[in-house]
Design an enzyme around this catalytic site. Structure first.
Site, short mmCIF file in Angstrom:
data_model
loop_
_atom_site.label_atom_id
_atom_site.label_comp_id
_atom_site.label_asym_id
_atom_site.label_seq_id
_atom_site.Cartn_x
_atom_site.Cartn_y
_atom_site.Cartn_z
N GLY A 64 0.81 -1.23 0.00
CA GLY A 64 0.00 0.00 0.00
C GLY A 64 0.83 1.27 0.00
O GLY A 64 1.66 1.47 0.88
N GLY A 67 -0.23 4.39 0.47
CA GLY A 67 -0.98 5.50 1.06
C GLY A 67 -0.09 6.31 1.99
O GLY A 67 1.14 6.26 1.89
N PHE A 68 -0.72 7.04 2.89
CA PHE A 68 0.05 7.91 3.78
C PHE A 68 1.08 7.12 4.60
O PHE A 68 2.23 7.53 4.70
CB PHE A 68 -0.89 8.66 4.73
CG PHE A 68 -1.69 9.72 4.04
CD1 PHE A 68 -1.07 10.88 3.59
CD2 PHE A 68 -3.05 9.58 3.82
CE1 PHE A 68 -1.79 11.88 2.95
CE2 PHE A 68 -3.78 10.57 3.18
CZ PHE A 68 -3.15 11.71 2.74
N VAL A 109 -1.96 -8.07 -3.89
CA VAL A 109 -1.61 -9.16 -2.97
C VAL A 109 -2.87 -9.97 -2.70
O VAL A 109 -3.91 -9.43 -2.35
CB VAL A 109 -1.06 -8.58 -1.65
CG1 VAL A 109 -0.73 -9.71 -0.68
CG2 VAL A 109 0.17 -7.73 -1.93
N GLU A 149 -18.08 17.43 3.70
CA GLU A 149 -17.36 18.22 2.71
C GLU A 149 -18.00 18.14 1.33
O GLU A 149 -18.09 19.14 0.62
CB GLU A 149 -15.88 17.80 2.70
CG GLU A 149 -15.22 18.21 4.01
CD GLU A 149 -13.76 17.84 4.15
OE1 GLU A 149 -13.09 18.45 4.99
OE2 GLU A 149 -13.30 16.95 3.44
N ASP A 208 -5.17 3.05 8.65
CA ASP A 208 -6.57 2.65 8.78
C ASP A 208 -6.76 1.15 9.04
O ASP A 208 -7.71 0.76 9.71
CB ASP A 208 -7.34 2.99 7.48
CG ASP A 208 -7.77 4.44 7.44
OD1 ASP A 208 -7.38 5.21 8.33
OD2 ASP A 208 -8.52 4.81 6.50
N ALA A 221 -5.36 10.52 8.37
CA ALA A 221 -4.06 10.58 7.72
C ALA A 221 -2.92 10.85 8.71
O ALA A 221 -1.88 10.18 8.65
CB ALA A 221 -4.08 11.64 6.62
#
Lengths: 439, 439
Positions: free
Chosen positions: A23, A25-26, A91, A182, A311, A328
């Protein structure tokens, strides 16, 4: 023909310890960066070739930003990184006993495995919602929502039936977390400032925006003061908020709420929750609430050399007995710490436990309006909106992206305009972008 | 279910003369703009809701620009334009006798019809090429090529078979006009400056770029001097140019050329030619060479109140006995003139005949290299490249797009980088984006 036949991961075998990160991501980016130059071989796997800056996905969906501006090519992030290998691969299974992962293009042994593949939209088992609503976790999904929205207005112009016009112009957002709030605020802004100029034929009084949440208040992860402010701001953008309410039924044309209300709407945005992307092979005993149970060092309970970040990780601490917030900053801090801890371990130094430094959380509700929770106080309005923009600008990956996003925001602010009102994807009405995803 | 059922064009009937414009390209935009405030009702029809700046499509395809930057939302262009109606609709037939058009969502009478729907890729009847090669006339097509290219390199990393690696890294561009030359140059730049940093595992000596043209020289529409320079520049970017050569056969894996050469390549860009988008109902007698025959006033021969502009129009003049060149400046000038002529006609003044003002033509071959043909002389190199950039920047629709494109170019120039190396569209190997298009 098997499209993955004759493909190989082909990671060279070296003397160095191999860290496999699932991954980009952050969290994944931070640990990969942190390990650079410390004697590890680093392998980063992701199904996309880019990092997605998820906090701004709603702006792509509402025509405020171009998709490329909020994504960063992963290879580019790690140029000039010796012994680093990026592979675009899915994966399929983890074999903890053998310290091995299986992917669609071959197997790979690891010395350390870091699972940082984040979360996906949670439909709570509801196949109807999966089929008919618009999620907002990936760039193609944001583009689908943008296309749907613009196509709806093009169709409204061509439609005489008042009920059909209602269905096309109404939007129902399910979930009052940051994404739901948002996207609702941004739709309110479009209704107020942008769409009437583009569609002089449409009477925008018929456009109704609904935000529905099952809980007693919006932004449940933030302070009550922030929730109240957000509610007030949404009201100013003409968003009808229904709390303690859930969607009972949806057929693609009409939403029936738990209080009996029926809303004609062809577009329902599903932002009601997320769940961990659990990969096969992780024993049930290492899972809790659909996430991977880890200790203070992000090590997976009961499995050696396996870590989980962000997460997907469920880390209980004294301050956060129900796990760290799925945000995040948590992922970033965990990624940085684990990199340092692996380096410490390699020098036989003691690892340090994770302690989330909460610098505050925030959500924006549209032009000039946001809420910010600092550890000690809450504020809103224009100052909060400036802080929101500043923090997000700084957090976007890549200097070029920062420049482009900043220019777009300045432009949008002064012109009351949205630059990217284009329907580039094909017609996708009420069909999610599935990408092999299953409920 | 018919998706167009219950949809209506719904253009109000007024006392004003109704001008229906088919196509929001260079010509269509200009005439629509020119008629503003002169007592006409203007209806603009396009299958997309945006204008495409086609001269920069190749930069989207080669990861240099974001797709949104070269497109302009049509409605936005005509905000605050009374009695203007944009409709996203496909015209299926024209009925000149009745001054009526048929669309998928209803019929519409016109006082004046302006056909400005441009040209499409010409496969010269070759179904194989249509199925297996990448055209470059629309934004989704450019995104497909970008995805294909980046996916090819991701796969090359995972492939051991040398022939397969060849197929993935070789690119064959068919057609040595501006698009073919520009895309080849951009690929050469990527090979030289960008890709090796992203893919340290790939030996880029195996990447071969081929440009094939059936004619005796590149850029046939430009001067011989320009052709020679372009050839030299392409050589510097390591593009192998084969002239007087055509593709004999292609199966998606291997290109066989007319001289017997076999090139293993999974990616063939088809830029070999264009042809008019002829709509049903225009009598054969009004067509020539697959375009609509018009007089000096852009009026279609033999049909009253019907005009054709730009690529679709075949206008023979003394200076251009084989028709005007199919270039943006011609379309722009014709669009402007026709607007003025319709206004003149409405005042009972005499119309003026078209006379193309050739301010020069140009093509870029990559970083610091371009050729410019001025009416009296030809120049190349860095000055030509600056001129190319300046002219294109000025021609892009919309101030915001100009800003974004300019920032991107400055960024790319100084960093030797390409900002948009993202695979956002799904896997589309050798499948054209058909969008209802037929060969």
């Amino acid at each position: 023909m098997d499209p993955f036949k004759n493909l190989h991961l082909d990671i060279p075998q070296t003397q160095k310890k191999r860290v496999v990160i699932i991954g980009g991501g952050f969290a994944g980016i931070q640990i990969a960066k942190g390990l650079k130059g410390h004697g590890f071989q680093v392998v980063l796997l992701d199904r996309n070739n880019y990092h997605t800056f998820q906090p701004l996905l709603y702006q792509v969906a509402t025509a405020g930003l171009e998709p490329d501006s909020i994504a960063g090519a992963l290879r580019q992030l790690f140029n000039n990184y010796p012994d680093f290998y990026f592979r675009m691969a899915k994966v399929t299974e983890i074999q903890p006993e053998e310290q091995k992962i299986n992917t669609l293009i071959g197997d790979l042994y690891y010395d350390y495995l870091v699972i940082a593949n984040g979360s996906k939209t949670n439909y709570f088992g509801n196949q109807e919602m999966f089929n008919l609503t618009f999620p907002l976790k990936q760039i193609p999904q944001a583009l689908n929502l943008r296309s749907q929205m613009l196509q709806n207005f093009e169709q409204t112009v061509l439609t005489r039936d008042p009920l059909e016009k209602d269905k096309l112009t109404n939007f129902v957002v399910v979930g009052g977390g940051p994404t739901g709030v948002e996207v609702s605020g941004a739709l309110g802004e479009l209704k107020k400032h942008v769409l009437p100029k583009d569609y002089p034929d449409i009477d925008f009084n018929i456009m109704n925006l609904h935000l529905v949440d099952a809980g007693p208040r919006l932004l449940a992860g933030m302070s009550e003061k922030a929730s109240a402010k957000a509610l007030k701001y949404l009201d100013a953008f003409d968003v009808k908020v229904k709390l303690n309410t859930f969607v009972k039924n949806y057929d693609g044309e009409e939403v029936t709420l738990s209080d009996g209300t029926v809303i004609p709407a062809k577009t329902v945005v599903w932002a009601a929750g997320v769940k961990g992307n659990i990969i096969d092979g992780i024993p049930e005993s290492s899972l809790e609430r659909g996430r991977i149970l880890v200790d203070d060092f992000s090590a997976v309970k009961g499995i050696r050399n396996m870590f989980a970040l962000g997460d997907i990780a469920f880390m209980k601490t004294d301050r956060y007995p129900n796990g760290q917030p799925m945000l995040a900053p948590v992922a970033i801090q965990q990624g940085k710490l684990l990199a340092r801890n692996l380096i410490r371990q390699s020098k036989n130094e003691a690892m340090k436990p994770f302690d989330y430094v909460d610098k505050g959380s925030m959500a924006t509700v549209g032009r000039n309006k946001a809420v910010v929770d600092m550890p000690k106080f809450t504020f809103g309005g224009f100052p909060a909106w400036l802080v929101w923009m500043f923090v997000h600008l700084l957090s976007i990956i890549g200097f070029r992206n920062r420049l482009v996003v900043f220019s777009n925001w300045v432009w949008n602010y002064f012109t009351y305009d949205r630059g990217t009102r284009l329907i580039i994807r094909t017609f996708v009405r009420n069909k999610n972008y599935k990408q092999g995803e299953s409920l």
